[in-house]
Design a protein around this motif. Sequence first.
Motif, PDB file in Angstrom:
ATOM      1  N   HIS A  83     -12.438  -2.497   2.860  1.00 34.65           N
ATOM      2  CA  HIS A  83     -11.528  -3.531   3.361  1.00 34.65           C
ATOM      3  C   HIS A  83     -11.182  -3.172   4.805  1.00 34.65           C
ATOM      4  O   HIS A  83     -11.577  -2.112   5.298  1.00 34.65           O
ATOM      5  CB  HIS A  83     -10.287  -3.665   2.478  1.00 34.65           C
ATOM      6  N   HIS A 121      -9.114   2.542   7.217  1.00 32.57           N
ATOM      7  CA  HIS A 121     -10.478   2.530   6.664  1.00 32.57           C
ATOM      8  C   HIS A 121     -11.537   2.106   7.679  1.00 32.57           C
ATOM      9  O   HIS A 121     -12.727   2.217   7.397  1.00 32.57           O
ATOM     10  CB  HIS A 121     -10.536   1.640   5.414  1.00 32.57           C
ATOM     11  N   ASP A 140      -7.641   2.097  -2.588  1.00 33.89           N
ATOM     12  CA  ASP A 140      -6.762   0.990  -2.190  1.00 33.89           C
ATOM     13  C   ASP A 140      -6.747  -0.159  -3.186  1.00 33.89           C
ATOM     14  O   ASP A 140      -7.066  -1.307  -2.845  1.00 33.89           O
ATOM     15  CB  ASP A 140      -7.124   0.514  -0.777  1.00 33.89           C
ATOM     16  N   HIS A 194      -0.785   0.165  -4.244  1.00 40.14           N
ATOM     17  CA  HIS A 194      -1.655   1.270  -4.692  1.00 40.14           C
ATOM     18  C   HIS A 194      -1.274   1.659  -6.119  1.00 40.14           C
ATOM     19  O   HIS A 194      -0.090   1.628  -6.474  1.00 40.14           O
ATOM     20  CB  HIS A 194      -1.447   2.522  -3.821  1.00 40.14           C
TER      21      HIS A 194
HETATM   22 ZN   LIG Z   1      -5.884   2.904   2.738  1.00 44.22          ZN
END
Ligand SMILES: [Zn+2]
Length: 241
Positions: free
Chosen positions: A59, A64, A155, A186
């Motif tokens: 994502h 990330h 995630d 999360h």
């Molecule tokens: Zn993350």
Amino acid sequence: MIACGCDVCLSKNEKDKRLRSSILVQSKKTTLVVDTTPDFRTQMLRENVKKLDGIIFTHSHKDHIAGLDDIKAYNFFQHKPMDVYANQLTQEGLQREFYYIFSEHKYPGIPDINLHTITDKPFMVGDIPVIPILVFHLKMPVLGFRFGDFTYITDANRIDDIEKEKISGSKILVLNALRKKVHISHFNLQQAMDVVEELKIPKAYFTHVSHQLGLNDDINKELPSHIQLAWDGLKIDLKGK
Ligand SMILES: [Zn+2]
Ligand SMILES: [Zn+2]
Ligand SMILES: [Zn+2]
């Protein structure tokens, strides 16, 4: 965490020193990474990764993707664009965050990518087959990935039954577990344990662990032996698994 004085942040144990989450998957022919975190450069230097064939994104959150700029070194040494695999939503994020990579008149020396659009359909990176798994990060769709009997999911705090079927049968699962307290986007420790239990996964490692979870060794003592915290530099041999 910057400026934090908690036991985890001050710990001398290497396993308490947590960079942002990503993995490297390697066959004889192909090396790929899942996500390029702000620590991508540090991680590639640490592991002395000389060749990289592709990047798959889960994502577009900054933790990330931020390291994407550092693929320049691989462009330079490999003399070709980097193959990047992302779904439509993630591509929108990449285009926002790295507008210069996508600009018509490119400044010399910027990263060069060859973008592949992925969906929920299996695909190949070199000789590595990849099965995407759709999970949810609050309301945001995120992709997890299954490589043979190994599945990586970060995630997420919701996995629908149809996607759980794609994980089922994995011998090893890496799953996010942020902390003990419930979090809006999360899995917490208990929720992550429940997923491992429900899917009867024989071996699981938890990742994307916050300093709020506590010290590595303390948490591992609380966990059953088939579930442990992952750590930076953990290597898993999937041959014969
Ligand atoms: Zn993350
Ligand atoms: Zn801390
Ligand atoms: Zn995220």
